[in-house]
Write an enzyme that holds these catalytic residues in place. Structure first.
Site, PDB file in Angstrom:
ATOM      1  N   GLY A 198      -6.600 -50.825  94.383  1.00  0.00           N
ATOM      2  CA  GLY A 198      -6.316 -49.480  93.882  1.00  0.00           C
ATOM      3  C   GLY A 198      -5.767 -48.617  95.004  1.00  0.00           C
ATOM      4  O   GLY A 198      -5.054 -49.106  95.895  1.00  0.00           O
ATOM      5  N   SER A 199      -6.149 -47.362  95.001  1.00  0.00           N
ATOM      6  CA  SER A 199      -5.569 -46.410  95.955  1.00  0.00           C
ATOM      7  C   SER A 199      -5.976 -46.665  97.389  1.00  0.00           C
ATOM      8  O   SER A 199      -5.390 -46.099  98.309  1.00  0.00           O
ATOM      9  CB  SER A 199      -5.973 -44.986  95.570  1.00  0.00           C
ATOM     10  OG  SER A 199      -5.519 -44.727  94.259  1.00  0.00           O
TER      11      SER A 199
END
Lengths: 631, 380
Positions: free
Chosen positions: A321-322
């Site tokens: 993810g981020s």
């Protein structure tokens, strides 16, 4: 008549002489045979006589302990007691068994088994009455041995794990030797009660821990009864393995992870690569494996949907993810496709051809530079950055940070994760790389997979700029009282210092500036402040139709379909040393994102790590046990 | 050429007879018996019980028996030879019938003090009766084949019976001792050759009468290493014990093979093995030397005797003792198959001790009455 007597007498004398001569010849043969056996063949027969009477018995060496960096034992050998009965010394078996039953519980099954064993074995072979006696039971029998002829107590060592499931995956467990383990030529493996490492450090350092067999030469009679010991050569006890682990921190991390259903956290000392804690929850009780699992216990373990047997810290592969965005940023800066001042406008979505890519913030972030993109974790900023950089340059940068390949931690079961490239996709699927996939990869989705250990390694390399490799075993033995460890010399990653500084500043802003995604998880004490990056990894694709209906609240989605919550962090920000990566599967109990669920865990663990740092530690406070007891 | 009047010496008193026994022989017998006690003491791991003390008591009783046998007039033994033989044969048939009726494999008669094995007694009785028979034959009569049929029956009847028991060792001893008596009596060489040839023809027939375990023993003898844990075990372990004793042995009570029970029957048939293991080549040769001295005494006593019966008897007993010693030691050394023959005066066992001492009593009797002249049939 007289003549007859004379001839008869002469004949007898002659015949007697012949007979006597024959006898002498035969006696000579006997003497010659004796000489042949006892002089010419003496050595051969002496050797055979010794082979007859001398048995070599193996003595199992005590297995080496596994201790943490301060010497706190994580795996040790605990004495266990069992009562045995030698039938030939027992006299009346039934009354002896009755007498034993008054001291320790003895079921009808036990009694039947004992009587059967006695029938099947030679009368001097000890037969087990009861295994795993408690200390009290053992003492009761010892005190009454005079009234229990033939009953005695045997002591054996059993592997015990004082911290149980807290360090289960890391330390591993031992179990009986199985058929496929028998390939080695170590005679110890043939011992009936021998245990070998089956997972974790117990497995990877099995040979060190095992030691070497001693031998005992015993004299036995024709029935195999031992008459006496002739010689004994003690083996080498197994080597003690000192881990880099700080058991107090490990216990703390395990406790925090256990509260979130299924989670893993890895803490590294980025100066040395020491793994300070590596927790994966839920776990299992390794002592149960050493003693032997029941069928029901095993079934419960493998059928548990939270996979307690899997070490998620090294075997769990999650989309980052981020938390992947710092890598994308560095790749872009390195490639020169953006500068610190490059402005990118976020309207809340990004269009590529017919496809529409959404930012997590529906209304958009407006115009931003890299530092803001990290702080707010703006997806559109990184869609554009990734598009400009290209997947292969992102992958190359990710690889420098330890992603996409096994780190090489020395316990079994590590997964490699996955960092896709155009070549990889062509080779595995036969289909060309799509630009849209670059956009997804830019926010740590698409094919990108990482393990928590890889994420922690990535932060350690971000924090230092050097190629830090996690290590689990301390070569210098248990830590001394001053406890200082110097930075180790690791090769530089050769990334521009100003680029690294910019990314670390962005990560500082994530936690410590208003508007940062993890501002709520900030540390109040500036000396221990952390920087970090949150991530929420989609497990399931969200269709356009669903988006139009409005995204459901997390808790309305089935647990299995909720996003994973991730956070990576370093502390203190002034001089980063401790790094932590945490993955909470499906957001845990609250179903929250990385900043809400994983960030507080990282914060608390890093605070704990810094408090235990030699710089912060209260003098005269002993290592290890104090915090452990309270934690 | 003496006149018929001086065929006998004056009768001696019992006391005088006792004083005139062969003390050297008695000393030799006692020396060997003492070696036996020591070995039995060792076999029991340094205890007088259960074997050594009993054996000593038996030896004491046997010496009394021997003295009694020795002081009885030689003519008595000449006259009673047939009766003794017949009685022993009846006992042998009795235990055979008892065994056949299903009283189990008991081959002895319980006399309370000892269990009497008729087959053991027969070894002496057979020699006695053959000495009696041949002493009455003139050289001319011996040449007649018909005259050889009765003594042949006297040998083969009991031999056949013990063979059926089955007791290969005793049958072997009876046949060989009987053969020696025929040989001493002056039977022509060619008759032995004929007998051997006939015997060779009988072997395949006899083989069918052997029990499986007896056949196994012979197979095993032929190739003992073939089955070291099965039938060859005794033979192999015995050879290991003897060989590992070396020149001077492992020391009294230190024989590992014997004391760790690798050696079977160490107190009876395999006692020589234990002696050779603990006292080495030296011990073995000393014991064989003592036996050889006894055989020399036997020959000397025979040649001093003035009666043909006395000579035949003394020589027969000597041959008999030689066969005991040779068959037993050759067996434990792996020279011949494992058969059950005890080592005289040393192996634990009541009947064997009594039989052996009874035999030496007869030999002693010949010595005491060495100057007695006997006419045919024992009449003066």
């Amino acid at each position: 008549m007289a003549n007859n007597d004379k001839t008869r007498s002469k004949l007898l004398t002659r015949r007697a002489a012949l007979l006597g001569g024959g006898q002498l010849l035969l006696l000579g043969t006997l003497a010659g045979r004796l000489y042949y056996l006892q002089v010419i063949q003496a050595d051969r027969y002496a050797m055979q006589a010794d082979e007859n009477r001398i048995n070599i018995r193996l003595l199992a060496p005590p297995r080496g302990r596994i201790v943490d960096r301060f010497g706190v034992p994580l795996a040790e050998n605990r004495p266990t007691y069992r009562a045995v009965l030698v039938a030939e010394q027992a006299g009346d078996l039934q009354s002896t068994l009755d007498a034993v039953a008054t001291l320790v519980p003895l079921s009808d099954n036990d009694r039947r088994r004992v009587l059967r064993d006695i029938r099947n074995k030679l009368s001097f072979v000890p037969v087990a009455l009861r295994e795993n006696l408690s200390w009290e039971e053992m003492a009761r029998i010892e005190v009454n041995t005079l009234e229990l002829p033939g009953v005695s107590i045997e002591r054996a060592l059993i592997r015990s794990y004082p911290f149980g499931e807290t360090s289960a995956h890391l330390v591993g467990y031992v179990a009986a030797v199985s058929e496929k383990d028998l390939s080695g030529d170590d005679p110890l493996l043939e011992l009936p009660d021998f245990r070998i490492g089956k997972s974790g450090v117990e497995k990877s350092y099995d040979l060190n821990l095992r030691g070497t067999a001693g031998t005992s030469q015993v004299e036995v009679n024709a029935f195999g009864r031992v008459v006496r010991e002739l010689a004994r050569e003690d083996g080498m006890p197994g080597q003690e393995m000192v881990l880099t682990l700080d058991m107090a921190l490990q216990a703390y991390a395990a406790k925090r992870c256990a509260a979130e259903q299924s989670a893993a956290a890895v803490v590294l000392d980025s100066w040395t690569g020491d793994v300070l804690a590596m927790a994966s929850m839920p776990a299992y009780d390794p002592s149960a494996f050493a003693a032997g699992l029941t069928g029901a216990q095993w079934k419960a373990l493998i059928e548990n949907p939270l996979n307690p047997l899997t070490d998620k810290a090294i075997s769990g592969s999650y989309p980052p993810g981020s938390t992947f965005k710092p890598i994308v940023a560095l790749a872009a800066l390195d490639a020169g496709v953006i500068t610190p001042d490059t402005h990118i406008f976020c309207p809340g979505h990004y269009e590529l051809g017919d496809a529409k890519f959404h930012c997590w913030k529906h209304d958009g972030h407006g115009s931003m530079v890299l530092r803001d993109g990290l702080k707010h974790s703006c997806d559109v900023f990184f869609f554009e950055t990734a598009r400009r950089t290209g997947i292969d340059r992102i992958a190359a940068m990710a690889k420098r940070f330890g992603l996409g390949a096994p780190i090489g931690i020395d316990i079994p079961g590590e997964r490699s994760g996955l960092i896709p490239t155009t070549g990889w996709k062509k080779a595995t699927t036969g289909i060309a790389w799509q630009q849209g996939e670059t956009l997804s990869a830019g926010i740590g989705q698409s094919y990108v997979l990482t393990t928590p250990l890889q994420l922690a390694t990535m932060v350690a390399r971000l924090a230092t700029g050097h190629e830090i490799v996690p290590r689990l075993v301390r070569e210098d033995g248990v830590m001394t009282q001053d406890g200082g460890t110097d930075r180790i010399e690791a090769p530089s990653l050769n990334i521009a210092a100003k680029d690294l500084k910019l990314v670390l500043e962005g990560m500082y802003a994530v936690v410590n500036e208003q508007g940062g995604t993890a501002y709520a998880a900030r540390v109040m004490d500036p000396a221990m402040a952390m920087g970090g990056k949150s991530g929420s990894a989609q497990v399931r694709h969200i269709t356009e139709a669903e988006r139009d209906r409005g995204l459901p609240k997390a808790l309305q989605v089935p647990w299995k379909d909720r996003d994973h919550a991730l956070f990576i962090a370093f502390a203190p920000v002034t001089n980063p040393r401790y790094v932590c990566a945490c993955v909470v599967e499906h957001g845990g109990a609250s179903g929250g994102g990385g900043s809400a669920v994983a960030a507080p865990i990282c914060r608390d663990i890093l605070l704990e790590a810094q408090k235990r740092d030699p710089v912060h530690r209260v003098p005269d406070q002993p290592y290890g046990s104090a915090t452990l007891a309270s934690g | 050429m003496h006149s018929a009047l001086d065929t006998s010496v004056p009768r001696q008193s019992i006391l005088l007879k006792l004083l005139s026994i062969n003390w050297g022989l008695l000393l030799l017998l006692s020396a060997i018996a003492c070696i036996g006690f020591a070995m039995l003491y060792s076999a029991a791991n340094g205890h007088w019980d259960p074997w050594a003390s009993k054996q000593a008591v038996r030896f004491g009783i046997s010496i009394v028996v021997m003295m009694a046998v020795a002081t009885v007039d030689l003519r008595f033994w000449l006259r009673s030879a047939y009766a003794i033989y017949a009685g022993t044969l009846l006992l042998l048939i009795a235990v055979e019938v008892k065994g056949a009726i299903g009283m189990g494999a008991q081959r002895w008669i319980d006399l309370g003090v000892i269990q009497l094995q008729p087959s053991e007694l027969m070894k002496i009785a057979c020699v006695l009766v053959l000495a009696r028979y041949f002493s009455t034959l003139t050289p001319d009569e011996i040449k007649r084949p018909l005259r050889l049929i009765p003594p042949a029956l006297m040998v083969f009847l009991p031999a056949g019976l013990v063979m059926k028991q089955p007791d290969l060792g005793t049958a072997m001893m009876l046949t060989l001792a009987g053969g020696a008596m025929f040989f001493l009596a002056g039977v022509r060489w060619w008759k032995f050759v004929v007998l051997l040839a006939a015997g060779g023809g009988i072997v395949p027939v006899a083989w069918r009468f052997l029990r499986d375990y007896q056949k196994n023993r012979i197979y095993t003898f032929l190739d003992p290493e073939n089955d070291p844990l099965g039938a060859g075990y005794h033979s192999l372990q015995s050879k290991i014990a003897i060989g590992s004793g070396g020149m001077f042995g492992k020391g009294f009570m230190n024989g590992s093979q014997a004391h760790l029970n690798f050696l079977p029957e160490k107190q009876t048939d395999f006692i020589f093995t234990m002696l050779a293991e603990e006292w080495g080549l030296m011990g073995g040769l000393v014991l064989l030397g003592l036996y050889t001295l006894i055989f020399i005494y036997g020959f000397a006593i025979a040649f001093r005797s003035r009666s043909h019966f006395g000579r035949l008897l003394a020589l027969g007993i000597t041959v008999n003792m030689f066969l005991y010693v040779f068959i037993n030691t050759a067996m434990v050394m792996g020279l011949i198959p494992v058969v059950g023959v005890p080592l005289p005066l040393i192996s634990y066992g009541g009947t064997a001790m009594l039989t052996v001492m009874f035999g030496f009593g007869l030999m002693m009797c010949v010595y005491v009455h060495r100057d007695t002249r006997l006419g045919r049939g024992g009449d003066e």
